[in-house]
Design a protein around this motif. Structure first.
Motif, mmCIF file in Angstrom:
data_model
loop_
_atom_site.group_PDB
_atom_site.id
_atom_site.type_symbol
_atom_site.label_atom_id
_atom_site.label_comp_id
_atom_site.label_asym_id
_atom_site.label_seq_id
_atom_site.Cartn_x
_atom_site.Cartn_y
_atom_site.Cartn_z
ATOM 1 N N GLU A 141 43.950 41.270 49.221
ATOM 2 C CA GLU A 141 43.012 41.167 48.104
ATOM 3 C C GLU A 141 43.435 42.043 46.933
ATOM 4 O O GLU A 141 43.463 41.597 45.782
ATOM 5 N N GLU A 164 44.886 40.695 43.261
ATOM 6 C CA GLU A 164 44.315 41.139 41.990
ATOM 7 C C GLU A 164 45.407 41.707 41.087
ATOM 8 O O GLU A 164 45.448 41.432 39.887
ATOM 9 N N HIS A 200 44.939 34.238 43.415
ATOM 10 C CA HIS A 200 43.844 34.288 44.391
ATOM 11 C C HIS A 200 44.349 34.810 45.730
ATOM 12 O O HIS A 200 45.484 34.544 46.128
ATOM 13 N N ARG A 201 43.505 35.530 46.437
ATOM 14 C CA ARG A 201 43.859 36.115 47.737
ATOM 15 C C ARG A 201 44.311 35.063 48.738
ATOM 16 O O ARG A 201 45.292 35.264 49.461
#
Length: 67
Positions: free
Chosen positions: A19, A23, A28-29
């Motif tokens: 995550e 970022e 997106h994770r």
């Protein structure tokens, strides 16, 4: 798959969760997870973004993956 493994190893060296890394990269994770598992092919543009977030060049990242 090899590139994904290298990305995961380098991310973990920086002590970043998927995550936090996502970022940092601006992706997106779940997309990062797909890349690390070798489920997605990535564009050169995204490869460069990921390499920069790992404090590497794209060439260094590819060399580590023996590609």
């Amino acid at each position: 798959e090899k590139l994904g493994e290298v990305i995961r190893l380098e991310r973990k060296k920086l002590l970043l969760s998927q995550e936090a890394f996502a970022e940092r990269v601006g992706l997106h994770r779940t997309y990062i997870g797909h890349i690390e598992r070798g489920e997605k092919n990535i564009s050169v543009k995204k490869l460069v973004k990921i390499a920069r977030a790992l404090n590497l060049t794209a060439a260094e990242l590819l060399a580590k993956a023996e590609l």
